[in-house]
Write an enzyme that holds these catalytic residues in place. Structure first.
Site, PDB file in Angstrom:
ATOM      1  N   CYS A   1      78.368  20.924  21.194  1.00 29.65           N
ATOM      2  CA  CYS A   1      78.374  19.809  20.257  1.00 29.65           C
ATOM      3  C   CYS A   1      79.636  19.935  19.402  1.00 29.65           C
ATOM      4  O   CYS A   1      79.899  21.002  18.841  1.00 29.65           O
ATOM      5  CB  CYS A   1      77.127  19.841  19.382  1.00 29.65           C
ATOM      6  SG  CYS A   1      77.169  18.610  18.051  1.00 29.65           S
TER       7      CYS A   1
ATOM      8  N   ASP B   1      75.012  22.251  24.388  1.00 20.79           N
ATOM      9  CA  ASP B   1      74.337  21.092  24.971  1.00 20.79           C
ATOM     10  C   ASP B   1      74.262  21.339  26.477  1.00 20.79           C
ATOM     11  O   ASP B   1      75.210  21.853  27.077  1.00 20.79           O
ATOM     12  CB  ASP B   1      75.118  19.805  24.710  1.00 20.79           C
ATOM     13  CG  ASP B   1      75.032  19.345  23.272  1.00 20.79           C
ATOM     14  OD1 ASP B   1      73.947  19.466  22.679  1.00 20.79           O
ATOM     15  OD2 ASP B   1      76.042  18.854  22.745  1.00 20.79           O
TER      16      ASP B   1
END
Length: 154
Positions: A52, A59
């Site tokens: 992120c 992620d």
């Protein structure tokens, strides 16, 4: 069957360090020994990771790339290293997904390409990203990507 020309490759068969960024990653291609034959190539990265850009938290996504080759095929080791280069790269889901697709299109100039990027939820919402270069090709077997919509406890 003809032997594939691998003379221009710099990574296959070599000990190569993982690239530190997607921009630094080298994508390579080999001649398509079946140019003129309609077929679809699928790459699946079920454990894709990026960061992120705001929090630095990881992620995760399940990415499926389908393409109808023209004169070139992507060399799979270079694609694996390219995808791995996102592990320490901060970008939003949409940016990662579309960047991957456009880099492959730029390299291969395929007759058609689609990407399905199925991101696992963080903060309660999965963000899936889909893109293709045009209408799906006719006359080739194009299976469903087979990744169900995230349902949680549903």
């Amino acid at each position: 069957m003809t032997k594939t020309d691998v003379s221009g490759l710099s990574q296959l068969g070599q000990n190569v360090a993982a690239p530190q960024s997607p921009e630094e990653a080298v994508l390579e291609r080999v001649p398509n020994g079946n140019a003129g034959t309609g077929f679809v190539v699928r790459f699946t990265a079920p454990e894709f990771t990026s960061l992120c850009p705001m929090t630095g938290q990881p992620d995760f996504a399940h990415i499926v790339i389908d393409y109808l080759p023209g004169d070139w095929l992507v060399e799979s080791k270079s694609l694996k290293l390219f995808l791995h280069s996102f592990r320490n790269h901060g970008a939003f889901h949409e940016d990662c997904s579309i960047y991957i697709a456009k880099r492959v299109v730029e390299l291969l100039e395929p007759k058609w390409l689609r990407i399905g990027a199925y991101w696992y939820p963080r903060g309660g919402i999965p963000i899936d990203v889909f893109w293709q270069t045009g209408a799906p090709p006719e006359g080739v077997w194009l299976p469903d990507q087979g990744v169900p919509t995230y349902r949680g406890r549903g």
